[in-house]
Motif scaffolding. Structure first.
Motif, PDB file in Angstrom:
ATOM      1  N   UNK A  62       0.834  -1.211   0.000  1.00 58.46           N
ATOM      2  CA  UNK A  62       0.000   0.000   0.000  1.00 58.46           C
ATOM      3  C   UNK A  62       0.866   1.257   0.000  1.00 58.46           C
ATOM      4  N   UNK A  63       1.954   1.240   0.754  1.00 50.61           N
ATOM      5  CA  UNK A  63       2.862   2.380   0.778  1.00 50.61           C
ATOM      6  C   UNK A  63       3.519   2.556  -0.584  1.00 50.61           C
ATOM      7  N   UNK A  64       3.925   1.452  -1.204  1.00 52.73           N
ATOM      8  CA  UNK A  64       4.552   1.523  -2.524  1.00 52.73           C
ATOM      9  C   UNK A  64       3.576   2.064  -3.568  1.00 52.73           C
ATOM     10  N   UNK A  65       2.330   1.635  -3.507  1.00 49.16           N
ATOM     11  CA  UNK A  65       1.335   2.117  -4.458  1.00 49.16           C
ATOM     12  C   UNK A  65       1.067   3.603  -4.268  1.00 49.16           C
ATOM     13  N   UNK A  66       1.073   4.049  -3.008  1.00 46.97           N
ATOM     14  CA  UNK A  66       0.895   5.478  -2.747  1.00 46.97           C
ATOM     15  C   UNK A  66       2.074   6.277  -3.294  1.00 46.97           C
ATOM     16  N   UNK A  67       3.268   5.714  -3.165  1.00 45.05           N
ATOM     17  CA  UNK A  67       4.466   6.375  -3.692  1.00 45.05           C
ATOM     18  C   UNK A  67       4.395   6.481  -5.213  1.00 45.05           C
ATOM     19  N   UNK A  68       3.919   5.424  -5.855  1.00 40.80           N
ATOM     20  CA  UNK A  68       3.785   5.442  -7.314  1.00 40.80           C
ATOM     21  C   UNK A  68       2.829   6.538  -7.749  1.00 40.80           C
ATOM     22  N   UNK A  69       1.713   6.665  -7.052  1.00 38.07           N
ATOM     23  CA  UNK A  69       0.749   7.720  -7.396  1.00 38.07           C
ATOM     24  C   UNK A  69       1.385   9.100  -7.252  1.00 38.07           C
ATOM     25  N   UNK A  70       2.187   9.270  -6.199  1.00 42.58           N
ATOM     26  CA  UNK A  70       2.846  10.554  -5.975  1.00 42.58           C
ATOM     27  C   UNK A  70       3.859  10.840  -7.072  1.00 42.58           C
ATOM     28  N   UNK A  71       4.627   9.816  -7.455  1.00 45.57           N
ATOM     29  CA  UNK A  71       5.633  10.016  -8.501  1.00 45.57           C
ATOM     30  C   UNK A  71       4.970  10.355  -9.829  1.00 45.57           C
TER      31      UNK A  71
END
Length: 270
Positions: A62-71
């Motif tokens: 979930x943290x990685x997916x949130x990071x992807x959205x931010x990037x």
């Protein structure tokens, strides 16, 4: 034919244990300089988290997916390369790292980023994550066996690069010996599953070389020991080999290790 222009790219890595230095690529970020001085950025990510979960079953997806959205959002808004990279690195946790910059010539950046993603990020049905350490471990075993048979294994030591880069850099060359004038370094690089290890080595070595030479007062020489039975007709493998050769990295196949070890025996006076 369209003009080929230099495309700079970075790999986004999941690094659950910085000490071991093991990682999984999950993204590739490219920059294409525009005539007006701006930099157009684009990004591709892994289609799923299978490779990450294979390395770390407890990865917080979930943290990685949130990071992807931010990037994705940042890439779409910020056109200045330095600003974007700084903002990304500031938002990363310890387990997310950005590789050093690498370059490739491309006619169409939008096509090239898909090629890079296929090489470094996307899951391949013939190159599962479990094959990567197998190939490198096989080469390392051949290296150790050859040096042991020559009676010099105990005289070779790994070479951490942190003294020549930055404190905390986990990377190290596999083994090396000192002839009095040269520091002969050997590193196992398997290209069977993917070529990323070779490309990363070629990108980092030119920065390490002059600092190492200055600090050791020796002439470092690096030999990359690769797989015996590579299909050198593959574009990706040709690309990786040419990158290493351009950076004055010597290339030897594992089958040549007995001859290399015999040279080491003579030079070390055993």
């Amino acid at each position: 034919m369209a003009d080929r222009r230099q495309l700079e790219f970075f790999l986004l890595r999941y690094v659950p244990d910085a000490v071991k230095g093991e990682f999984v690529n999950f993204g590739v970020l490219t920059f294409n300089d525009e005539p007006n001085g701006a930099a157009f950025a684009d990004v591709r990510f892994a289609r799923d988290w299978r490779r990450v979960r294979c390395m770390d079953p407890h990865a917080d997806v979930e943290v990685l997916e949130a990071l992807i959205r931010e990037i994705r959002s940042e890439v779409g808004q910020i056109k200045d390369q330095a600003t974007l990279l700084k903002k990304m690195e500031d938002s990363f946790s310890n387990v997310i790292q950005l590789s050093g910059p690498m370059q490739v010539l491309a006619e169409l950046p939008a096509v090239e980023i898909e090629t890079l993603a296929s090489m470094y990020v996307y899951e391949s049905p013939v190159a599962g994550a479990s094959r990567v350490p197998t190939g490198r471990h096989r080469i390392l075993a051949a290296m150790r066996d050859a040096f042991e048979r020559a009676g010099v294994a105990k005289m070779l030591q790994p070479v951490p690069v942190a003294p020549y880069t930055k404190v905390g850099d986990p990377f190290q060359f596999d083994m090396a010996y000192n002839t009095g004038r040269e520091l002969k370094i050997f590193h196992a690089v398997s290209l069977k599953a993917n070529v990323e290890g070779a490309v990363t080595l070629a990108a980092r070595y030119p920065r390490i070389l002059p600092v190492m030479a200055a600090k050791t007062s020796l002439t470092p020489t690096l030999t990359a020991v690769i797989d015996d039975d590579l299909d050198r007709g593959q574009d990706a493998i040709q690309f990786a080999l040419s990158m290493m050769e351009e950076e004055r990295i010597r290339i030897a196949v594992a089958a040549e290790m007995p001859m290399i070890a015999e040279v080491a025996r003579r030079e070390l006076g055993v």
